[in-house]
Design a protein around this motif. Sequence first.
Motif, PDB file in Angstrom:
ATOM      1  N   ARG A  16       0.780  -1.238   0.000  1.00 11.62           N
ATOM      2  CA  ARG A  16       0.000   0.000   0.000  1.00 11.62           C
ATOM      3  C   ARG A  16       0.811   1.288   0.000  1.00 11.62           C
ATOM      4  O   ARG A  16       0.253   2.339  -0.055  1.00 11.62           O
ATOM      5  CB  ARG A  16      -0.992   0.041   1.154  1.00 11.62           C
ATOM      6  CG  ARG A  16      -2.033  -1.022   1.157  1.00 11.62           C
ATOM      7  CD  ARG A  16      -3.203  -0.573   1.987  1.00 11.62           C
ATOM      8  NE  ARG A  16      -2.795  -0.126   3.303  1.00 11.62           N
ATOM      9  CZ  ARG A  16      -2.624  -0.920   4.329  1.00 11.62           C
ATOM     10  NH1 ARG A  16      -2.775  -2.216   4.198  1.00 11.62           N
ATOM     11  NH2 ARG A  16      -2.262  -0.432   5.507  1.00 11.62           N
ATOM     12  N   GLN A  17       2.127   1.253   0.136  1.00 15.96           N
ATOM     13  CA  GLN A  17       2.875   2.506   0.112  1.00 15.96           C
ATOM     14  C   GLN A  17       3.045   2.970  -1.321  1.00 15.96           C
ATOM     15  O   GLN A  17       3.652   2.294  -2.149  1.00 15.96           O
ATOM     16  CB  GLN A  17       4.225   2.323   0.782  1.00 15.96           C
ATOM     17  CG  GLN A  17       5.008   3.600   0.955  1.00 15.96           C
ATOM     18  CD  GLN A  17       6.188   3.383   1.870  1.00 15.96           C
ATOM     19  OE1 GLN A  17       6.728   2.290   1.952  1.00 15.96           O
ATOM     20  NE2 GLN A  17       6.586   4.424   2.574  1.00 15.96           N
ATOM     21  N   LEU A  73      -4.457   7.449   4.108  1.00 18.32           N
ATOM     22  CA  LEU A  73      -3.073   7.653   3.696  1.00 18.32           C
ATOM     23  C   LEU A  73      -2.616   9.049   4.066  1.00 18.32           C
ATOM     24  O   LEU A  73      -3.348  10.028   3.873  1.00 18.32           O
ATOM     25  CB  LEU A  73      -2.929   7.474   2.186  1.00 18.32           C
ATOM     26  CG  LEU A  73      -3.273   6.105   1.610  1.00 18.32           C
ATOM     27  CD1 LEU A  73      -3.233   6.154   0.079  1.00 18.32           C
ATOM     28  CD2 LEU A  73      -2.311   5.058   2.115  1.00 18.32           C
ATOM     29  N   PHE A  97       4.463   8.960   0.514  1.00 14.52           N
ATOM     30  CA  PHE A  97       3.325   8.394   1.227  1.00 14.52           C
ATOM     31  C   PHE A  97       3.753   7.441   2.331  1.00 14.52           C
ATOM     32  O   PHE A  97       4.768   6.747   2.212  1.00 14.52           O
ATOM     33  CB  PHE A  97       2.422   7.627   0.254  1.00 14.52           C
ATOM     34  CG  PHE A  97       1.579   8.498  -0.620  1.00 14.52           C
ATOM     35  CD1 PHE A  97       2.089   9.043  -1.791  1.00 14.52           C
ATOM     36  CD2 PHE A  97       0.260   8.777  -0.287  1.00 14.52           C
ATOM     37  CE1 PHE A  97       1.310   9.853  -2.599  1.00 14.52           C
ATOM     38  CE2 PHE A  97      -0.530   9.585  -1.091  1.00 14.52           C
ATOM     39  CZ  PHE A  97      -0.012  10.125  -2.245  1.00 14.52           C
ATOM     40  N   GLY A  98       2.930   7.401   3.358  1.00 13.26           N
ATOM     41  CA  GLY A  98       3.057   6.346   4.356  1.00 13.26           C
ATOM     42  C   GLY A  98       2.336   5.100   3.893  1.00 13.26           C
ATOM     43  O   GLY A  98       1.724   5.080   2.820  1.00 13.26           O
ATOM     44  N   GLU A  99       2.402   4.043   4.698  1.00 14.16           N
ATOM     45  CA  GLU A  99       1.761   2.782   4.324  1.00 14.16           C
ATOM     46  C   GLU A  99       0.268   2.784   4.617  1.00 14.16           C
ATOM     47  O   GLU A  99      -0.442   1.885   4.190  1.00 14.16           O
ATOM     48  CB  GLU A  99       2.449   1.616   5.022  1.00 14.16           C
ATOM     49  CG  GLU A  99       3.884   1.403   4.539  1.00 14.16           C
ATOM     50  CD  GLU A  99       4.499   0.140   5.082  1.00 14.16           C
ATOM     51  OE1 GLU A  99       5.518  -0.299   4.493  1.00 14.16           O
ATOM     52  OE2 GLU A  99       3.991  -0.411   6.069  1.00 14.16           O
ATOM     53  N   GLY A 100      -0.202   3.787   5.318  1.00 15.76           N
ATOM     54  CA  GLY A 100      -1.628   3.907   5.549  1.00 15.76           C
ATOM     55  C   GLY A 100      -2.095   3.278   6.852  1.00 15.76           C
ATOM     56  O   GLY A 100      -1.420   2.421   7.435  1.00 15.76           O
TER      57      GLY A 100
END
Lengths: 114, 115
Positions: free
Chosen positions: A43-44, B91, B106-109
């Motif tokens: 998901r990153q 996110l 971005f972070g991994e959420g």
Amino acid sequence: AQTVTQSQPEMSVQEAETVTLSCTYDTSESDYYLFWYKQPPSRQMILVIRQEAYKQQNATENRFSVNFQKAAKSFSLKISDSQLGDAAMYFCAYPGNAGNMLTFGGGTRLMVKP
Amino acid sequence: GAGVSQSPRYKVAKRGQDVALRCDPISGHVSLFWYQQALGQGPEFLTYFQNEAQLDKSGLPSDRFFAERPEGSVSTLKIQRTQQEDSAVYLCASSLAGHNTGELFFGEGSRLTVL
């Protein structure tokens, strides 16, 4: 409102072959940037490639290149010599007129067959 | 840290509970963004900070959603009285400056599931 459209929910490519992912967008601006992001299963999201609209030359990053058609508002991503690690969701993104946030397309899931 | 860090990675909440999601951006990054990503869809913008100032919150879906970044670094997204439709991955992203030319990291959420 700005819209970004990815018309291919899923694509499949054989390892080592070439695949093209499509993206169209809507804007009234003349100078802007466009982006392709990759989101693997973890998901990153990571940036794959960026195009500046005022540049005539299509951006290239190793096996990744774009076909930018400004008049048609089209911004496709070409992946050459596909590898298993390329399997992911790919999102086309446009910053929008306000420039404060990215608008993403709905994504294309790319599967790579060994 | 080297990247954008989000916690918790997974959160299960009962409907009506309040939740808080944390984002630790890359050190020195001025801009911070929150996005909501429903299953199988692209991320949708929620809100944007430049340092501690919240410059755009037009994407927050209701007044149950609140975000802050009081010292211009760590940010918290709070959702009050959670509903099932709030289930999504949240996110966080940061960038060195204004983003419309630069890369977002971005972070991994944080995956939120509301039962």
